[in-house]
Design a protein around this motif. Structure first.
Motif, PDB file in Angstrom:
ATOM      1  N   ALA A   1       0.846  -1.200   0.000  1.00 15.48           N
ATOM      2  CA  ALA A   1       0.000   0.000   0.000  1.00 15.48           C
ATOM      3  C   ALA A   1       0.877   1.245   0.000  1.00 15.48           C
ATOM      4  O   ALA A   1       0.602   2.220  -0.715  1.00 15.48           O
ATOM      5  CB  ALA A   1      -0.915  -0.029   1.219  1.00 15.48           C
ATOM      6  N   THR A   2       1.964   1.199   0.774  1.00 15.61           N
ATOM      7  CA  THR A   2       2.867   2.353   0.833  1.00 15.61           C
ATOM      8  C   THR A   2       3.524   2.573  -0.528  1.00 15.61           C
ATOM      9  O   THR A   2       3.611   3.716  -1.012  1.00 15.61           O
ATOM     10  CB  THR A   2       3.971   2.112   1.901  1.00 15.61           C
ATOM     11  OG1 THR A   2       3.329   1.754   3.106  1.00 15.61           O
ATOM     12  CG2 THR A   2       4.823   3.343   2.101  1.00 15.61           C
ATOM     13  N   VAL A   3       3.964   1.479  -1.154  1.00 20.06           N
ATOM     14  CA  VAL A   3       4.607   1.604  -2.469  1.00 20.06           C
ATOM     15  C   VAL A   3       3.610   2.188  -3.471  1.00 20.06           C
ATOM     16  O   VAL A   3       3.930   3.098  -4.246  1.00 20.06           O
ATOM     17  CB  VAL A   3       5.131   0.233  -2.969  1.00 20.06           C
ATOM     18  CG1 VAL A   3       5.622   0.330  -4.409  1.00 20.06           C
ATOM     19  CG2 VAL A   3       6.245  -0.270  -2.068  1.00 20.06           C
ATOM     20  N   MET A   4       2.372   1.696  -3.397  1.00 24.27           N
ATOM     21  CA  MET A   4       1.392   2.174  -4.364  1.00 24.27           C
ATOM     22  C   MET A   4       1.083   3.662  -4.174  1.00 24.27           C
ATOM     23  O   MET A   4       0.998   4.414  -5.142  1.00 24.27           O
ATOM     24  CB  MET A   4       0.110   1.357  -4.247  1.00 24.27           C
ATOM     25  CG  MET A   4      -0.790   1.600  -5.415  1.00 24.27           C
ATOM     26  SD  MET A   4      -2.071   0.388  -5.485  1.00 24.27           S
ATOM     27  CE  MET A   4      -3.346   1.430  -6.163  1.00 24.27           C
ATOM     28  N   ALA A   5       0.947   4.066  -2.919  1.00 19.96           N
ATOM     29  CA  ALA A   5       0.685   5.493  -2.651  1.00 19.96           C
ATOM     30  C   ALA A   5       1.838   6.338  -3.186  1.00 19.96           C
ATOM     31  O   ALA A   5       1.626   7.421  -3.753  1.00 19.96           O
ATOM     32  CB  ALA A   5       0.507   5.701  -1.148  1.00 19.96           C
ATOM     33  N   THR A   6       3.060   5.820  -3.042  1.00 26.41           N
ATOM     34  CA  THR A   6       4.235   6.570  -3.506  1.00 26.41           C
ATOM     35  C   THR A   6       4.267   6.640  -5.036  1.00 26.41           C
ATOM     36  O   THR A   6       4.598   7.688  -5.609  1.00 26.41           O
ATOM     37  CB  THR A   6       5.524   5.893  -2.968  1.00 26.41           C
ATOM     38  OG1 THR A   6       5.358   5.675  -1.579  1.00 26.41           O
ATOM     39  CG2 THR A   6       6.744   6.760  -3.212  1.00 26.41           C
ATOM     40  N   ILE A   7       3.890   5.534  -5.687  1.00 25.66           N
ATOM     41  CA  ILE A   7       3.854   5.540  -7.160  1.00 25.66           C
ATOM     42  C   ILE A   7       2.848   6.591  -7.655  1.00 25.66           C
ATOM     43  O   ILE A   7       3.111   7.327  -8.603  1.00 25.66           O
ATOM     44  CB  ILE A   7       3.480   4.143  -7.719  1.00 25.66           C
ATOM     45  CG1 ILE A   7       4.615   3.156  -7.464  1.00 25.66           C
ATOM     46  CG2 ILE A   7       3.159   4.207  -9.214  1.00 25.66           C
ATOM     47  CD1 ILE A   7       4.271   1.716  -7.811  1.00 25.66           C
ATOM     48  N   VAL A   8       1.706   6.641  -6.972  1.00 25.46           N
ATOM     49  CA  VAL A   8       0.676   7.607  -7.389  1.00 25.46           C
ATOM     50  C   VAL A   8       1.213   9.035  -7.240  1.00 25.46           C
ATOM     51  O   VAL A   8       1.086   9.862  -8.142  1.00 25.46           O
ATOM     52  CB  VAL A   8      -0.634   7.413  -6.593  1.00 25.46           C
ATOM     53  CG1 VAL A   8      -1.639   8.510  -6.913  1.00 25.46           C
ATOM     54  CG2 VAL A   8      -1.234   6.047  -6.887  1.00 25.46           C
ATOM     55  N   GLN A   9       1.864   9.287  -6.109  1.00 24.70           N
ATOM     56  CA  GLN A   9       2.441  10.635  -5.880  1.00 24.70           C
ATOM     57  C   GLN A   9       3.469  10.975  -6.942  1.00 24.70           C
ATOM     58  O   GLN A   9       3.481  12.080  -7.491  1.00 24.70           O
ATOM     59  CB  GLN A   9       3.150  10.665  -4.530  1.00 24.70           C
ATOM     60  CG  GLN A   9       2.259  11.128  -3.413  1.00 24.70           C
ATOM     61  CD  GLN A   9       3.005  11.092  -2.089  1.00 24.70           C
ATOM     62  OE1 GLN A   9       4.215  10.894  -2.042  1.00 24.70           O
ATOM     63  NE2 GLN A   9       2.274  11.255  -1.021  1.00 24.70           N
ATOM     64  N   LEU A  10       4.330   9.979  -7.219  1.00 24.56           N
ATOM     65  CA  LEU A  10       5.391  10.198  -8.208  1.00 24.56           C
ATOM     66  C   LEU A  10       4.784  10.504  -9.577  1.00 24.56           C
ATOM     67  O   LEU A  10       5.166  11.466 -10.253  1.00 24.56           O
ATOM     68  CB  LEU A  10       6.267   8.936  -8.291  1.00 24.56           C
ATOM     69  CG  LEU A  10       7.384   8.954  -9.320  1.00 24.56           C
ATOM     70  CD1 LEU A  10       8.452   9.966  -8.917  1.00 24.56           C
ATOM     71  CD2 LEU A  10       8.014   7.570  -9.450  1.00 24.56           C
ATOM     72  N   ALA A  11       3.793   9.687  -9.970  1.00 25.81           N
ATOM     73  CA  ALA A  11       3.150   9.886 -11.274  1.00 25.81           C
ATOM     74  C   ALA A  11       2.548  11.285 -11.342  1.00 25.81           C
ATOM     75  O   ALA A  11       2.682  11.987 -12.344  1.00 25.81           O
ATOM     76  CB  ALA A  11       2.079   8.826 -11.497  1.00 25.81           C
ATOM     77  N   LYS A  12       1.924  11.693 -10.242  1.00 26.21           N
ATOM     78  CA  LYS A  12       1.272  13.015 -10.243  1.00 26.21           C
ATOM     79  C   LYS A  12       2.298  14.128 -10.332  1.00 26.21           C
ATOM     80  O   LYS A  12       2.075  15.127 -11.017  1.00 26.21           O
ATOM     81  CB  LYS A  12       0.439  13.177  -8.993  1.00 26.21           C
ATOM     82  CG  LYS A  12      -0.649  12.150  -8.969  1.00 26.21           C
ATOM     83  CD  LYS A  12      -1.831  12.594  -8.207  1.00 26.21           C
ATOM     84  CE  LYS A  12      -3.019  11.967  -8.872  1.00 26.21           C
ATOM     85  NZ  LYS A  12      -4.175  12.772  -8.839  1.00 26.21           N
ATOM     86  N   SER A  13       3.429  13.930  -9.644  1.00 28.85           N
ATOM     87  CA  SER A  13       4.422  15.009  -9.710  1.00 28.85           C
ATOM     88  C   SER A  13       5.046  15.061 -11.099  1.00 28.85           C
ATOM     89  O   SER A  13       5.636  16.067 -11.480  1.00 28.85           O
ATOM     90  CB  SER A  13       5.463  14.892  -8.601  1.00 28.85           C
ATOM     91  OG  SER A  13       6.007  13.620  -8.620  1.00 28.85           O
ATOM     92  N   LEU A  14       4.908  13.989 -11.875  1.00 31.49           N
ATOM     93  CA  LEU A  14       5.380  14.012 -13.265  1.00 31.49           C
ATOM     94  C   LEU A  14       4.236  14.396 -14.215  1.00 31.49           C
ATOM     95  O   LEU A  14       4.340  14.220 -15.429  1.00 31.49           O
ATOM     96  CB  LEU A  14       5.937  12.635 -13.661  1.00 31.49           C
ATOM     97  CG  LEU A  14       7.239  12.220 -12.966  1.00 31.49           C
ATOM     98  CD1 LEU A  14       7.537  10.754 -13.235  1.00 31.49           C
ATOM     99  CD2 LEU A  14       8.394  13.093 -13.406  1.00 31.49           C
ATOM    100  N   ASP A  15       3.110  14.818 -13.642  1.00 30.82           N
ATOM    101  CA  ASP A  15       1.972  15.288 -14.436  1.00 30.82           C
ATOM    102  C   ASP A  15       1.269  14.171 -15.187  1.00 30.82           C
ATOM    103  O   ASP A  15       0.778  14.370 -16.303  1.00 30.82           O
ATOM    104  CB  ASP A  15       2.457  16.329 -15.454  1.00 30.82           C
ATOM    105  CG  ASP A  15       1.733  17.622 -15.236  1.00 30.82           C
ATOM    106  OD1 ASP A  15       0.921  17.659 -14.305  1.00 30.82           O
ATOM    107  OD2 ASP A  15       1.980  18.571 -16.007  1.00 30.82           O
ATOM    108  N   LYS A  16       1.283  12.984 -14.612  1.00 31.20           N
ATOM    109  CA  LYS A  16       0.597  11.862 -15.252  1.00 31.20           C
ATOM    110  C   LYS A  16      -0.613  11.464 -14.421  1.00 31.20           C
ATOM    111  O   LYS A  16      -0.605  11.608 -13.199  1.00 31.20           O
ATOM    112  CB  LYS A  16       1.544  10.670 -15.391  1.00 31.20           C
ATOM    113  CG  LYS A  16       2.697  11.005 -16.326  1.00 31.20           C
ATOM    114  CD  LYS A  16       3.697   9.911 -16.445  1.00 31.20           C
ATOM    115  CE  LYS A  16       5.003  10.391 -17.033  1.00 31.20           C
ATOM    116  NZ  LYS A  16       4.919  10.999 -18.342  1.00 31.20           N
ATOM    117  N   LYS A  17      -1.637  10.962 -15.107  1.00 28.26           N
ATOM    118  CA  LYS A  17      -2.835  10.490 -14.407  1.00 28.26           C
ATOM    119  C   LYS A  17      -2.640   9.016 -14.031  1.00 28.26           C
ATOM    120  O   LYS A  17      -1.808   8.323 -14.630  1.00 28.26           O
ATOM    121  CB  LYS A  17      -4.049  10.627 -15.325  1.00 28.26           C
ATOM    122  CG  LYS A  17      -4.370  12.078 -15.662  1.00 28.26           C
ATOM    123  CD  LYS A  17      -5.573  12.469 -14.874  1.00 28.26           C
ATOM    124  CE  LYS A  17      -5.945  13.907 -14.830  1.00 28.26           C
ATOM    125  NZ  LYS A  17      -5.708  14.765 -15.906  1.00 28.26           N
TER     126      LYS A  17
END
Ligand code: C2E
Ligand code: CA
Ligand code: CA
Length: 306
Positions: free
Chosen positions: A219-235
């Protein structure tokens, strides 16, 4: 020999009657699939994708379906690899693309909506010289706006000889088509892909979503992936959402879109038309299971679709 090769290098597979029967079945299936593709009998079903912020249906994923004349419906996980091996995937993929664009454009006209459509594209299609002409034909033939079309590709496309694939994706994006990285979290999922390749959106694989309930590290990894994707402007799309707990989790970590059996199964075109008709009549527009959920998700999910 092929059975041994499929086990990896330096392996031995002893021939027996089972091998012969399997090979005979595979050959027969390949012949039957070839005929179905030639006769354009591959159909397309659609799974709705919902906005997590609003609960509204945003788009559909187009999924190929094959009904075998004797064995009935064959799973896509079986016949897609067969089509790849038999050299049929380029033709099959083009048929799916053409049918999906026509169908979704027709629904958008009929129901005055702007549903998007995601089509799975295999690596072989991307390296085919005629791919972009086929894409233009599908768009022109259907009058679908290019910005409503999405391509879903997996990282395997990028593992070997990816130059042609990247060129094709760049040209598709220049037409206004968005590119999704499918099944993220399933294979190597190098974070590098997120930077190096032209993706607009990532789809987190269903195996990842399934595990978040059991394993808080996931769950932690997934939350981090989502944050990373968002900071790269990806949905981010979460696929394979099967439980309310999973839906709550992806809502909490701000995934943009959700897809899965909890929200809707994959629908035949006739079933999809019925859903859109009931929406247009002002009846409940979300699939029935979603209505139960809405009650459990304070404030977030509405009961209307545009
Ligand atoms: P995919 O692209 O990851 O598609 C999602 C698959 O997950 C679909 O299976 C869908 O029915 C299934 N699914 C949806 N919601 C859930 C859920 O909540 N739980 C679980 N366990 N599964 C869910 P399907 O239709 O059998 O397709 C399997 C795979 O076949 C696809 O995986 C895709 O890789 C491939 N495929 C399907 N159609 C095409 C096509 O037109 N072209 C290409 N190249 N591949 C296709
Ligand atoms: Ca997909
Ligand atoms: Ca997927």
């Amino acid at each position: 020999m092929y059975a041994a090769k499929s086990l990896g290098k330096n392996c031995v597979h002893i021939f027996d009657r089972g091998v012969l029967e399997k090979t005979a079945r595979e050959l027969q299936m390949e012949t039957d699939l070839r005929r179905s593709v030639e006769e354009s009998l591959i159909t397309v079903s659609y799974q709705p994708v919902y906005s997590v912020a609003t609960g509204m249906m945003e788009g559909l994923e187009a999924l190929a379906r094959w009904t075998h004349p004797v064995h009935g419906e064959i799973s896509a996980d079986e016949f897609i690899p067969l089509a790849e091996d038999a050299g049929l995937i380029v033709e099959l993929g083009q048929q799916v693309l053409g049918k999906a664009c026509c169908q979704v454009a027709a629904w958008n006209r009929q129901f005055h909506c702007r549903l998007t459509v995601s089509v799975n594209i295999s690596g072989r299609q991307l390296s085919d010289r005629d791919f972009l002409r086929g894409v233009s034909d599908a768009l022109l033939g259907s009058q679908l706006e290019p910005s409503l079309l999405k391509f879903e590709i997996t990282e395997s496309v990028l593992l070997n000889d990816h130059q042609l694939a990247v060129e094709a994706l760049d040209r598709a994006r220049a037409l206004g088509i968005e590119v999704y990285l499918d099944d993220f979290g399933k294979g190597f999922s190098a974070l590098n892909y997120l930077v190096e390749f032209p993706f607009d959106t990532i789809k987190i694989d269903k195996s990842f979503i399934r595990d978040v309930e059991r394993d808080h590290r996931r769950a932690t990894v997934m939350a981090t992936i989502v944050q990373l994707a968002k900071s790269l402007d990806k949905k981010v799309v979460a696929e394979g959402v099967e439980t309310l707990a999973q839906l709550k989790f992806i809502t909490a970590i701000h995934c943009d879109y959700a897809q899965g059996f909890l929200l809707s199964k994959t629908l035949l075109p006739t079933e999809m038309t019925a859903v859109l008709t009931s929406n247009a009549n002002g009846e409940e527009c979300l699939c029935p299971s979603l209505l139960e959920l809405v009650a459990n998700l304070p404030g977030k999910w509405t009961q209307t679709v545009n």
